[in-house]
Motif scaffolding. Structure first.
Motif, PDB file in Angstrom:
ATOM      1  N   ARG A  12      44.833  52.723  33.363  1.00  0.00           N
ATOM      2  CA  ARG A  12      44.666  51.261  33.365  1.00  0.00           C
ATOM      3  C   ARG A  12      44.394  50.783  34.792  1.00  0.00           C
ATOM      4  O   ARG A  12      45.276  50.818  35.645  1.00  0.00           O
ATOM      5  N   ASP A  13      43.183  50.350  35.029  1.00  0.00           N
ATOM      6  CA  ASP A  13      42.828  49.797  36.339  1.00  0.00           C
ATOM      7  C   ASP A  13      42.704  48.281  36.287  1.00  0.00           C
ATOM      8  O   ASP A  13      42.190  47.662  37.224  1.00  0.00           O
ATOM      9  N   ASP A  14      43.182  47.682  35.175  1.00  0.00           N
ATOM     10  CA  ASP A  14      43.068  46.245  34.983  1.00  0.00           C
ATOM     11  C   ASP A  14      44.409  45.532  35.048  1.00  0.00           C
ATOM     12  O   ASP A  14      44.498  44.344  34.755  1.00  0.00           O
ATOM     13  N   ILE A  15      45.458  46.234  35.441  1.00  0.00           N
ATOM     14  CA  ILE A  15      46.795  45.632  35.462  1.00  0.00           C
ATOM     15  C   ILE A  15      47.159  45.086  36.836  1.00  0.00           C
ATOM     16  O   ILE A  15      47.678  43.977  36.964  1.00  0.00           O
ATOM     17  N   ILE A  16      46.875  45.862  37.860  1.00  0.00           N
ATOM     18  CA  ILE A  16      47.289  45.491  39.211  1.00  0.00           C
ATOM     19  C   ILE A  16      46.083  45.489  40.134  1.00  0.00           C
ATOM     20  O   ILE A  16      45.207  46.355  40.030  1.00  0.00           O
ATOM     21  N   VAL A  17      46.018  44.500  41.019  1.00  0.00           N
ATOM     22  CA  VAL A  17      44.932  44.418  42.000  1.00  0.00           C
ATOM     23  C   VAL A  17      45.532  44.333  43.397  1.00  0.00           C
ATOM     24  O   VAL A  17      46.692  43.960  43.580  1.00  0.00           O
ATOM     25  N   ARG A  18      44.702  44.704  44.347  1.00  0.00           N
ATOM     26  CA  ARG A  18      45.101  44.607  45.759  1.00  0.00           C
ATOM     27  C   ARG A  18      44.351  43.412  46.333  1.00  0.00           C
ATOM     28  O   ARG A  18      43.173  43.524  46.693  1.00  0.00           O
ATOM     29  N   ASP A  19      45.023  42.284  46.398  1.00  0.00           N
ATOM     30  CA  ASP A  19      44.339  41.061  46.820  1.00  0.00           C
ATOM     31  C   ASP A  19      44.601  40.688  48.271  1.00  0.00           C
ATOM     32  O   ASP A  19      44.183  39.637  48.747  1.00  0.00           O
TER      33      ASP A  19
ATOM     34  N   ILE B 123      48.459  54.365  36.150  1.00  0.00           N
ATOM     35  CA  ILE B 123      47.860  53.304  36.964  1.00  0.00           C
ATOM     36  C   ILE B 123      47.529  53.861  38.345  1.00  0.00           C
ATOM     37  O   ILE B 123      48.434  54.275  39.082  1.00  0.00           O
ATOM     38  N   PRO B 124      46.257  53.909  38.711  1.00  0.00           N
ATOM     39  CA  PRO B 124      45.898  54.321  40.074  1.00  0.00           C
ATOM     40  C   PRO B 124      46.149  53.184  41.058  1.00  0.00           C
ATOM     41  O   PRO B 124      45.935  52.011  40.723  1.00  0.00           O
ATOM     42  N   ILE B 125      46.616  53.516  42.240  1.00  0.00           N
ATOM     43  CA  ILE B 125      46.792  52.503  43.284  1.00  0.00           C
ATOM     44  C   ILE B 125      45.426  51.884  43.578  1.00  0.00           C
ATOM     45  O   ILE B 125      44.474  52.605  43.908  1.00  0.00           O
ATOM     46  N   PRO B 126      45.294  50.564  43.458  1.00  0.00           N
ATOM     47  CA  PRO B 126      43.971  49.947  43.658  1.00  0.00           C
ATOM     48  C   PRO B 126      43.607  49.788  45.135  1.00  0.00           C
ATOM     49  O   PRO B 126      44.480  49.725  46.007  1.00  0.00           O
ATOM     50  N   LEU B 127      42.319  49.719  45.390  1.00  0.00           N
ATOM     51  CA  LEU B 127      41.792  49.367  46.706  1.00  0.00           C
ATOM     52  C   LEU B 127      41.450  47.880  46.732  1.00  0.00           C
ATOM     53  O   LEU B 127      41.146  47.290  45.689  1.00  0.00           O
ATOM     54  N   HIS B 128      41.488  47.310  47.901  1.00  0.00           N
ATOM     55  CA  HIS B 128      40.966  45.944  48.044  1.00  0.00           C
ATOM     56  C   HIS B 128      39.472  45.972  47.745  1.00  0.00           C
ATOM     57  O   HIS B 128      38.780  46.956  48.031  1.00  0.00           O
TER      58      HIS B 128
ATOM     59  N   LEU C 189      55.090  45.914  39.701  1.00  0.00           N
ATOM     60  CA  LEU C 189      55.003  46.378  38.323  1.00  0.00           C
ATOM     61  C   LEU C 189      56.338  46.202  37.604  1.00  0.00           C
ATOM     62  O   LEU C 189      56.384  45.776  36.441  1.00  0.00           O
ATOM     63  N   LEU C 190      57.431  46.525  38.275  1.00  0.00           N
ATOM     64  CA  LEU C 190      58.753  46.346  37.681  1.00  0.00           C
ATOM     65  C   LEU C 190      59.048  44.872  37.456  1.00  0.00           C
ATOM     66  O   LEU C 190      59.608  44.485  36.416  1.00  0.00           O
TER      67      LEU C 190
ATOM     68  N   ALA D  46      50.984  42.788  49.015  1.00  0.00           N
ATOM     69  CA  ALA D  46      49.618  43.318  49.008  1.00  0.00           C
ATOM     70  C   ALA D  46      49.049  43.413  47.598  1.00  0.00           C
ATOM     71  O   ALA D  46      47.824  43.399  47.422  1.00  0.00           O
ATOM     72  N   PHE D  47      49.922  43.508  46.592  1.00  0.00           N
ATOM     73  CA  PHE D  47      49.478  43.710  45.210  1.00  0.00           C
ATOM     74  C   PHE D  47      49.865  42.537  44.324  1.00  0.00           C
ATOM     75  O   PHE D  47      50.848  41.836  44.589  1.00  0.00           O
ATOM     76  N   GLN D  48      49.111  42.390  43.257  1.00  0.00           N
ATOM     77  CA  GLN D  48      49.408  41.358  42.279  1.00  0.00           C
ATOM     78  C   GLN D  48      49.093  41.883  40.882  1.00  0.00           C
ATOM     79  O   GLN D  48      48.044  42.499  40.661  1.00  0.00           O
ATOM     80  N   VAL D  49      50.002  41.647  39.947  1.00  0.00           N
ATOM     81  CA  VAL D  49      49.761  42.000  38.547  1.00  0.00           C
ATOM     82  C   VAL D  49      48.942  40.882  37.910  1.00  0.00           C
ATOM     83  O   VAL D  49      49.339  39.718  37.937  1.00  0.00           O
ATOM     84  N   VAL D  50      47.803  41.235  37.345  1.00  0.00           N
ATOM     85  CA  VAL D  50      46.896  40.241  36.765  1.00  0.00           C
ATOM     86  C   VAL D  50      46.784  40.377  35.248  1.00  0.00           C
ATOM     87  O   VAL D  50      46.143  39.555  34.598  1.00  0.00           O
ATOM     88  N   ASN D  51      47.380  41.431  34.687  1.00  0.00           N
ATOM     89  CA  ASN D  51      47.320  41.654  33.248  1.00  0.00           C
ATOM     90  C   ASN D  51      48.588  42.396  32.826  1.00  0.00           C
ATOM     91  O   ASN D  51      48.812  43.516  33.263  1.00  0.00           O
ATOM     92  N   THR D  52      49.400  41.772  31.996  1.00  0.00           N
ATOM     93  CA  THR D  52      50.666  42.379  31.586  1.00  0.00           C
ATOM     94  C   THR D  52      50.590  43.029  30.211  1.00  0.00           C
ATOM     95  O   THR D  52      51.604  43.522  29.706  1.00  0.00           O
ATOM     96  N   GLN D  53      49.412  43.073  29.622  1.00  0.00           N
ATOM     97  CA  GLN D  53      49.277  43.663  28.294  1.00  0.00           C
ATOM     98  C   GLN D  53      49.682  45.143  28.321  1.00  0.00           C
ATOM     99  O   GLN D  53      49.130  45.938  29.064  1.00  0.00           O
TER     100      GLN D  53
END
Length: 264
Positions: free
Chosen positions: A177-184, A144-149, A239-240, A205-212
């Motif tokens: 996987r760039d669809d699990i966590i977003v920087r909102d 998982i790459p650290i996402p940007l806003h 993530l944890l 700063a981050f939110q998990v949007v997909n737990t698959q």
């Protein structure tokens, strides 16, 4: 085809065979790519030229077992640095290829602020070479790459952490996987803050949007730089909380906190 060639004169036939041979040689033995940094020497397996590579100060032991920062041999009393003693980090460990100073600092500035996406691919190969020498980083379920806003992503044109992660995906066979966590949360730039306010800046700063696929997964979190560790720790925390089993961090560079080296 031979009838057509019979009508050619000797010079034309010779030229035709020369071009054919040159094309086959290039196909079988392609010319080495040029270094994307200096464009004056060929790339080595690590994605950049040898001279540019040798300008990077590599991280060498002893290092903090938690964050991977170098430890001073003269004052070393344990295998954990003062920064990690005073802060709770949610990642299990973090490691980096080089020190965030000198040439590597300049290279990352080019990547982040001057639209040089080709450097992301090249530096991703540096991560691959590091992983080859460190088996404990070869086994993960997700990268998982650290996402940007989204606002910063639009301005920059790409997420440098994702560019770094792509070569790891190809080498390890582990999906990015760039669809699990977003920087909102649009946070202030960490570069402009001191180490105390960097942690508060990253809260929520981050939110998990997909737990698959996340439940019980071992996650490899990838970013360009680890300084105080606030960004990586906050990402690891969410993530944890969302079900990941463990989170390891791999970055291209790590910053050395001055007090660790000034204290005697």
């Amino acid at each position: 085809m031979f009838l057509g060639m019979m009508s050619m004169d000797y010079v034309e036939v010779k030229r035709w065979f020369f071009q054919l041979g040159a094309g086959l040689i290039e196909l079988i033995y392609p010319a080495p790519k040029e270094c994307p940094i200096c464009r004056q020497e060929p790339c080595y397996r690590w994605g950049i030229g040898e001279k540019c590579f040798r300008k990077i100060g590599l991280v060498t032991p002893p290092v903090c077992r938690k964050c991977g920062r170098p430890l001073r041999l003269k004052v070393i009393k344990s295998d954990i640095c003062r920064q990690c003693t005073g802060h709770q980090y949610y990642f299990s460990k973090a490691r980096a290829v080089g020190l965030y100073e000198g040439a590597l600092r300049e290279y990352l500035s080019e990547l982040k602020y001057r639209y040089r996406p080709e450097l992301g691919e090249a530096f991703g190969n540096l991560l691959v070479e590091w992983v080859k020498l460190n088996p404990e980083y070869q086994k993960s379920d997700l990268i998982i790459p650290i996402p940007l806003h989204q606002q910063k992503l639009q301005l920059r044109g790409y997420n440098q952490a994702e560019l770094l992660a792509n070569p790891l995906q190809r080498y390890l066979g582990i999906k990015v996987r760039d669809d699990i966590i977003v920087r909102d949360k649009l946070t202030e730039s960490q570069n402009s803050l001191n180490k105390e306010t960097r942690f508060s800046n990253m809260v929520n700063a981050f939110q998990v949007v997909n737990t698959q696929g996340l439940s019980g997964a071992s996650v490899l979190l990838v970013d360009d730089i680890l300084t105080t560790g606030a960004t990586a720790s906050e990402a690891a925390r969410v993530l944890l909380r969302a079900g990941a089993l463990t989170v390891k961090v791999l970055t291209l560079a790590v910053g050395v906190i001055d007090t660790t080296w000034l204290d005697n």
